[in-house]
Enzyme design. Structure first.
Site, mmCIF file in Angstrom:
data_model
loop_
_atom_site.group_PDB
_atom_site.id
_atom_site.type_symbol
_atom_site.label_atom_id
_atom_site.label_comp_id
_atom_site.label_asym_id
_atom_site.label_seq_id
_atom_site.Cartn_x
_atom_site.Cartn_y
_atom_site.Cartn_z
ATOM 1 N N GLY A 69 -13.395 -2.806 4.278
ATOM 2 C CA GLY A 69 -14.255 -3.796 3.642
ATOM 3 C C GLY A 69 -14.997 -4.638 4.662
ATOM 4 N N THR A 70 -14.326 -4.959 5.758
ATOM 5 C CA THR A 70 -14.973 -5.736 6.817
ATOM 6 C C THR A 70 -16.143 -4.969 7.405
ATOM 7 O OG1 THR A 70 -12.925 -6.904 7.358
ATOM 8 C CG2 THR A 70 -14.619 -6.828 9.060
ATOM 9 N N GLN A 177 -12.592 -9.507 -3.848
ATOM 10 C CA GLN A 177 -11.536 -10.084 -4.676
ATOM 11 C C GLN A 177 -11.709 -9.816 -6.167
ATOM 12 O OE1 GLN A 177 -8.678 -11.336 -3.996
ATOM 13 N NE2 GLN A 177 -8.908 -11.399 -1.786
ATOM 14 N N SER A 194 -13.368 -3.659 -0.832
ATOM 15 C CA SER A 194 -12.306 -3.162 0.042
ATOM 16 C C SER A 194 -11.174 -2.600 -0.799
ATOM 17 C CB SER A 194 -11.787 -4.301 0.927
ATOM 18 O OG SER A 194 -10.871 -3.827 1.883
ATOM 19 N N ALA A 195 -10.815 -1.341 -0.562
ATOM 20 C CA ALA A 195 -9.888 -0.630 -1.442
ATOM 21 C C ALA A 195 -8.494 -1.242 -1.472
ATOM 22 C CB ALA A 195 -9.795 0.840 -1.020
ATOM 23 N N HIS A 196 -8.010 -1.761 -0.357
ATOM 24 C CA HIS A 196 -6.635 -2.262 -0.355
ATOM 25 C C HIS A 196 -6.481 -3.542 -1.171
ATOM 26 C CE1 HIS A 196 -6.758 -5.736 2.542
ATOM 27 N NE2 HIS A 196 -7.895 -5.158 2.859
ATOM 28 N N CYS A 320 -0.763 -25.699 8.947
ATOM 29 C CA CYS A 320 0.614 -25.828 9.435
ATOM 30 C C CYS A 320 1.375 -24.523 9.281
ATOM 31 C CB CYS A 320 1.339 -26.933 8.679
ATOM 32 S SG CYS A 320 0.374 -28.396 8.387
#
Length: 459
Positions: A69-70, A177, A194-196, A320
């Site tokens: 996807g990136t 998403q 993005s497939a994952h 944090c």
């Protein structure tokens, strides 16, 4: 173990596993070859492209598969900008885009281009008029995610697409998403996924470029995937990705209603049973499976570790945590508390009992962390006019904890000045004031990175 982090990566869907195993035997050959094995591989690739295009809502010849996807985002943004270089070098992005988009924007700016960020409200959505105002005569491309990966807010893509179309500017949509839940509405120009994220295998992305949209692939020329994604196609992964997208879509309508009820249960009950919690993101225009909240006066890493010990895997946008030293750019842009941030993203088919157990466990985990940090309860009456707190060298969430302690020492209308050098304080102190009803007066920079934050007590 209850895995509540599908916004990061969804477990491999059973259909994807079956398709992957089957296509490993059938789809290993070069699909550009004319012999039998090549033709078989080409048939699998073409069928996967048709299925993915149907799910996305585009033509099959508009969609190519990428290595992630990136990679789809990077090549999509770069190709669209390069094709419209004669128009100009101005890029518009929202302030809450995924880092893949923001990294593309930074690269463009580093190469001499101009970038404008459109801010968001406290719910995480852009205003359509603000997006319209950011467009210029030299704007080559605009980018807007379909839904936010950290807080689940659904963006007004359809309305923004109309604005961009009227201005003659193509709109790039990062839909990673949201594709699980349906096609992206609107007259957008380019789209990445993005497939994952939907239960397919990692290492497969998709890029859609609508017909008529100018696009100039960057990098060395390659004849595969219409020249838009270099390298040998990962046919088994692509087949599994397309099969899983079709499978999750078949479940999406029923699951969306069920998961929305479960996340609404979290939104309502967490603030009821855990004091000093802010649920962030839009309460209505949101993804059905994702809910995010921030707990004041806790170390985000400790909360995540505590939940992990209880059998829950969740994520965080808090600074944090061990994975990041700066506050989430999404939470910063929204102006909400980043400390103690917890993102819950439920998988398809999650049992209701697991969500109920999470709601039972969370208050104890947060209380344990607060007890270790020595957080006090409701502030006392106080009688001082002004108090200064030295929080230099302290990291999130300690500066806000010190502020909470000090506010009880001043009278109503009195001020507390917190001197801190932690970058997160610039986000969390104003956000703390908003949630607690006190007035954030402002900040004065000092030497060596120190900043004096002034707060006026309301009551």
């Amino acid at each position: 173990m209850s895995y509540f982090d599908v916004a990061s990566s969804a477990p491999l869907h059973p259909v994807a596993r079956q398709a992957l195993q089957a296509s490993l035997d059938e789809g290993w050959a070069d699909p550009s070859r004319l012999y039998r094995e090549g033709r078989r591989a080409r048939m699998l690739l073409d069928a996967a492209r048709e299925a993915a295009a149907e799910a996305v809502g585009c033509r099959a010849d508009e969609l190519v598969f990428t290595s992630s996807g990136t990679a789809a985002v990077h090549s999509g943004v770069a190709g669209a900008l390069a094709a419209r270089r004669r128009v100009g070098r101005h890029l518009v992005v929202s302030a809450v885009e995924h880092s893949a988009v923001l990294h593309s924007a930074a690269s463009h700016e580093g190469a001499g281009g101009a970038v404008s960020e459109v801010g968001v409200g406290r719910e995480g959505a852009v205003r359509v008029d603000a997006f319209r105002d950011a467009l210029r005569d030299d704007t080559a491309l605009a980018c807007l995610q379909s839904a936010n990966h950290e807080v689940g807010t659904v963006q007004p893509v359809e309305e923004v697409a109309e604005v961009c179309r009227a201005a003659g500017v193509p709109l790039f949509v990062d839909a990673a998403q949201s594709l699980t839940w349906g096609p992206v509405a609107g007259d957008w120009s380019l789209l990445a996924g993005s497939a994952h994220k939907w239960g397919g295998p990692a290492g497969v992305g998709l890029l859609v470029v609508r017909k008529g949209v100018r696009f100039a692939p960057q990098g060395p020329a390659d004849e595969r995937e219409s020249g838009r994604a270099a390298g040998f196609e990962n046919i088994p992964g692509i087949v599994a990705a397309a099969a899983s997208l079709r499978a999750v879509r078949a479940e999406a309508d029923a699951e969306a209603a069920r998961l929305r009820e479960l996340t609404e249960r979290i939104r309502v009950r967490v603030p009821r049973f855990v004091p000093d919690v802010e649920v962030v993101g839009d309460a209505v225009r949101r993804l059905p499976h994702l809910v995010t909240f921030s707990c004041l006066y806790v170390d985000g890493e400790s909360v995540l570790h505590g939940l992990d010990r209880e059998g829950f895997s969740v994520s965080s946008g808090s600074s944090c945590t061990s994975s990041t030293l700066t506050p989430s750019h999404v939470l910063r842009a929204m102006g909400v508390v980043s400390e103690g941030n917890v993102r819950v993203s439920l998988p398809l088919g999650v049992p209701e009992a697991e969500v109920e157990r999470f709601l039972e466990v969370l208050p104890g985990v947060v209380a344990e962390v607060r007890e270790k940090l020595g957080v006090t309860g409701v502030p006392g009456p106080g009688d001082a006019d002004a108090v200064t707190v030295d929080a230099l060298g302290m990291t999130c969430p300690q500066p806000v904890i010190e502020l909470a302690r000090a506010i009880g020492r001043v009278r109503a209308g009195g001020t507390v000045t917190v001197v801190a050098d932690d970058e997160v304080a610039a986000v969390d102190i104003p956000a703390w004031c908003f949630t607690q009803g006190h007035e954030y007066v402002g900040a004065v920079p000092g030497a060596d990175g120190a900043v004096a934050y002034e707060v006026r007590r309301a009551v």
